[in-house]
Design an enzyme around this catalytic site. Structure first.
Site, short mmCIF file in Angstrom:
data_model
loop_
_atom_site.label_atom_id
_atom_site.label_comp_id
_atom_site.label_asym_id
_atom_site.label_seq_id
_atom_site.Cartn_x
_atom_site.Cartn_y
_atom_site.Cartn_z
N CYS A 183 -7.24 6.06 3.20
CA CYS A 183 -6.01 5.92 3.98
C CYS A 183 -5.94 6.96 5.10
O CYS A 183 -6.63 6.84 6.10
CB CYS A 183 -4.80 5.96 3.06
N GLY A 184 -5.15 8.01 4.96
CA GLY A 184 -5.07 9.02 6.00
C GLY A 184 -6.41 9.65 6.30
O GLY A 184 -6.75 9.92 7.46
#
Length: 441
Positions: free
Chosen positions: A333-334
């Site tokens: 994700c991030g």
């Protein structure tokens, strides 16, 4: 009970819906019982990073996620069983008590009710009684009767307007035979700040200790702690050994700071139990992964809030690129977005990222991506071979504007419907938008 089994009394804090006050009650209960000198082990039902960090701060013990969709019964049992040195288990539910996905996964559909049925721990239902009186009893009675597999042991009333309001609600609860374990007045309640992915992270709270002390005192003043201890059940026999978790490497360079903080504690713990060494570093501080590491892992978090700092972190970017020439780098994700070519923030400004992948993402036009994911790897990632099925969860607001690299996995949601987010790979660099919870059995 066999020699390899043990148990510990526990309760589950749930509610009819999100926003009723579960987290406030859970944190206050953890802090109040800790102040009494009790050792309380917290858990969180389902995929959540932020609440467990607050649990850990309030209890002094690391809070773990328990997820019936992503984890098999033995994994859940092992995670609980390894912590029976506590005096009490307290699990915070997710959403409403019976809310889960439509199709079952490993041990259920992810609902808090699944965890209650599996463990036998009684449920304390937090009710937001704003704008109602005796009718609250009808809601509670419906929850108590909905499933024969759970036991609703009592209710905690939240946002009570006055003593008269409380008295009317207690009349209704007495009529349906449900104990009122506590009544929290609307005035004087302690609140926590929120952000688009939930509460602001625990590490971002400068006065967290004071806040938790206030919550503990608030709950102790308005909740019958002795009654909760008496209601807690210890009938659930657990296995003391957890299932093994494959570490991504023997010496893991782990990005760890305000931009990269979302990693499930059971994975972190499992890697160490398998003999892996974790070497943290901070991309925000322009630090590089340890040269002696054999793998680099970039967890999720909030890179969009720190995009300018990451773009200026030239030393981090150069050393990460060099690292990826000879050793695997994986992002979730991030972390995946930070491995890409660029990121556009909410104001429309483009920021250079690490460039290990061609991925371009944007927050200028927010679109929520949320749900469980079952991924079948088309290529290996650190710790898992091609063909391995992994269960995880995706929650973000980024939009992919460019993804030129090879697909990493065939990914479906909880209903088996294919989702477009397939991750990507380039050389030894891999990344996904979903966060790994556990391998599928």
């Amino acid at each position: 009970m066999t020699p390899d089994q043990t148990n510990c009394p526990g309760v589950i804090i749930s509610a009819p819906a999100s926003g009723a006050g579960k987290t406030m009650v859970t944190l206050g209960l953890l802090a109040a019982l800790k102040a009494r000198g009790l050792s309380v082990q917290p858990f969180k039902n389902g995929p959540d990073y932020i609440d467990p960090a607050f649990h850990t701060a309030a209890s002094g013990r690391v809070s773990l996620n328990l997820d019936s969709w992503a984890m098999c019964k033995d994994r859940i049992s092992g995670l609980i069983g390894a912590r029976t040195d506590a005096d009490l288990m307290v699990a915070e539910g997710s959403m409403g008590l019976f809310d889960g996905v439509a199709s079952a996964g490993e041990a259920g559909n992810g609902a808090s009710a699944d965890l209650a049925a599996l463990t036998g721990w009684p449920v304390l239902l937090v009710l937001d009684v704003s704008g109602q009186a005796q009718s609250a009893a009808a809601i509670a009675h419906g929850f108590a009767q909905f499933s024969p597999h759970i036991r609703l042991a009592g209710v905690i009333l939240n946002r009570v307007a006055s003593p008269r309001h409380e008295a009317l609600i207690r009349l209704g609860m007495a009529h349906v035979g449900l104990p009122v374990v506590g009544a929290l007045p609307r005035q004087g309640a302690v609140t926590l700040p929120e952000r688009h992915l939930g509460l602001v992270q625990a590490e971002e709270q400068p006065h967290l200790s004071t806040l938790l002390d206030k919550l503990g005192a608030f709950i102790a003043a308005h909740v019958d702690l002795d009654q909760i201890l008496a209601l807690a059940s210890s009938d659930y026999n657990t296995h003391a050994k957890s299932l093994t978790v494959s570490p991504p490497g023997q010496r893991i360079a782990l990005a760890r700071d305000a931009a990269f903080s979302f990693i499930y504690p059971h994975l972190f713990e499992g890697w160490r139990a398998m003999g892996a060494e974790i070497v943290p570093f901070s991309p925000l501080a322009n630090e590089a992964p340890a040269p002696s590491a054999d793998v680099c892992w970039l967890p999720g978090g909030y890179p969009e809030l720190h995009a300018e700092t990451l773009a200026a972190a030239g030393h981090f970017r150069e050393k990460l690129q060099n690292f990826a020439l000879t050793r695997p780098v994986h992002g979730e994700c991030g972390g995946y977005m930070a491995m890409g070519a660029g990121l556009v923030d909410a104001q429309g400004t483009h920021h250079q990222m690490a460039g290990l992948l061609g991925l371009e993402t944007s927050f200028a036009k927010r679109r929520m991506h949320l749900g469980y994911r079952l991924a079948t790897l088309a290529a290996p990632i650190p710790g898992y071979n091609a063909g391995q099925r992994l269960r995880g969860h995706e929650f973000h607001y980024a939009t992919i504007t460019n993804q030129p690299d090879d697909m990493l996995a065939m990914t479906v949601d909880a209903n088996g419907t294919q989702v477009s987010e397939a991750g990507s790979r380039r050389g030894l660099a891999t990344g996904t938008f979903f966060h790994l919870i556990a391998p599928a059995t």
